[in-house]
Structure formats: C-alpha cells, structure tokens
Design a protein around this motif. Structure first.
Motif, PDB file in Angstrom:
ATOM      1  N   SER A  16       0.833  -1.210   0.000  1.00 47.95           N
ATOM      2  CA  SER A  16       0.000   0.000   0.000  1.00 47.95           C
ATOM      3  C   SER A  16       0.869   1.262   0.000  1.00 47.95           C
ATOM      4  CB  SER A  16      -0.921  -0.023   1.224  1.00 47.95           C
ATOM      5  OG  SER A  16      -1.678   1.153   1.292  1.00 47.95           O
ATOM      6  N   LEU A  17       1.905   1.291   0.824  1.00 50.91           N
ATOM      7  CA  LEU A  17       2.818   2.432   0.865  1.00 50.91           C
ATOM      8  C   LEU A  17       3.544   2.600  -0.471  1.00 50.91           C
ATOM      9  CD1 LEU A  17       4.378   2.146   4.442  1.00 50.91           C
ATOM     10  CD2 LEU A  17       2.961   3.997   3.565  1.00 50.91           C
ATOM     11  N   LEU A  18       3.940   1.481  -1.062  1.00 54.21           N
ATOM     12  CA  LEU A  18       4.614   1.522  -2.351  1.00 54.21           C
ATOM     13  C   LEU A  18       3.699   2.090  -3.436  1.00 54.21           C
ATOM     14  CD1 LEU A  18       7.172   0.835  -3.904  1.00 54.21           C
ATOM     15  CD2 LEU A  18       6.250  -1.456  -4.271  1.00 54.21           C
ATOM     16  N   ILE A  19       2.445   1.702  -3.446  1.00 52.22           N
ATOM     17  CA  ILE A  19       1.474   2.219  -4.415  1.00 52.22           C
ATOM     18  C   ILE A  19       1.267   3.724  -4.223  1.00 52.22           C
ATOM     19  CG2 ILE A  19      -0.971   2.153  -5.086  1.00 52.22           C
ATOM     20  CD1 ILE A  19      -0.842  -0.908  -4.596  1.00 52.22           C
ATOM     21  N   GLU A  20       1.185   4.166  -2.985  1.00 52.97           N
ATOM     22  CA  GLU A  20       1.034   5.604  -2.704  1.00 52.97           C
ATOM     23  C   GLU A  20       2.226   6.392  -3.240  1.00 52.97           C
ATOM     24  OE1 GLU A  20       0.352   6.346   1.452  1.00 52.97           O
ATOM     25  OE2 GLU A  20      -1.364   4.986   1.512  1.00 52.97           O
ATOM     26  N   LYS A  21       3.429   5.865  -3.034  1.00 53.49           N
ATOM     27  CA  LYS A  21       4.635   6.544  -3.526  1.00 53.49           C
ATOM     28  C   LYS A  21       4.650   6.622  -5.050  1.00 53.49           C
ATOM     29  CE  LYS A  21       6.979   7.189   0.317  1.00 53.49           C
ATOM     30  NZ  LYS A  21       7.381   8.480   0.795  1.00 53.49           N
ATOM     31  N   VAL A  22       4.280   5.548  -5.714  1.00 52.90           N
ATOM     32  CA  VAL A  22       4.251   5.531  -7.177  1.00 52.90           C
ATOM     33  C   VAL A  22       3.210   6.526  -7.690  1.00 52.90           C
ATOM     34  CG1 VAL A  22       3.662   4.116  -9.196  1.00 52.90           C
ATOM     35  CG2 VAL A  22       5.155   3.187  -7.426  1.00 52.90           C
TER      36      VAL A  22
END
Length: 121
Positions: A16-22
């Motif tokens: 989820s954090l990775l998707i937010e960053k992308v």
C-alpha cells in the motif's frame, strides 16, 4: 524512508505504501510534463494581456499608437491584435529603440509645433 518487511502479514501495508509513492511520483511527472509542454508552445497575448505583461503597464491607447507607428511587433488576427510573447521579449530586450525615420519625424513635428516657426523643414 526504508520499509522493512519482517513478516508476511506486513506485506499488504508495505504494498500500500509503495502504491502511494508511485502515485505521488506519477502526479509529479505529469505536472512537470505539462509545464514543459506549456513552455514549448508559443504564448499569444491579446492587448489586455500585453498591457499587464509589459513592465510599464501602458494603456491600450499607447499600444494602439505603437501598432500604428509599427514600433511594436504584432499580428492581426480574426480576434483583433495579438502579440507573441517571444517577440515582445525580444523587442523589450532591444530597448524598443526608435528608427532613424521615427526620430526625424518626431524632430520635424517638434519644430513645426513651435510658435513663430522660423525653420524650413
């Protein structure tokens, strides 16, 4: 921030954090791309925009005088007079200097405007 995933249960949160960053990076890239495209295309100004853009903020009548004397770069379009910002920038950088003909014309007008004109022009 480095995210350490120590167990399989932490994977969804990490993903989820990775998707937010992308998503955040994609928005930034799109914003920068839009700004670059806007800078590449020529910017046209109408007379009101020109008056606001010009450092001395001239009145419309002054700009119309410049156009009639052909001292400012302009283009006649169906919507009236239009000004290309790059040409205006060049004109301003050159000091908007008057031509020799313009200076001679002004000198003649000045001489003729004096009372008791003794000069033959």
């Amino acid at each position: 921030m480095i995210l350490e995933i120590k167990s399989l249960e932490e994977m969804p949160r990490g993903l989820s954090l990775l998707i937010e960053k992308v998503d955040s990076l994609q928005k930034t890239v799109n914003t920068l791309r839009h700004k670059l495209q806007a800078n590449d295309s020529p910017r046209w100004m109408n007379i009101d925009e020109l008056c606001a853009y010009h450092p001395s903020h001239p009145k419309k009548q002054t700009v119309y005088e410049w156009v009639s004397k052909k001292t400012i770069p302009y283009h006649k379009m169906t919507k009236g007079l239009m000004f290309l910002q790059s040409e205006i920038d060049e004109w301003l950088k050159s000091g908007a200097q008057k031509s020799e003909d313009d200076l001679m014309c002004e000198a003649r007008e000045f001489i003729l405007s004096k009372k008791g004109n003794k000069y033959d022009v």
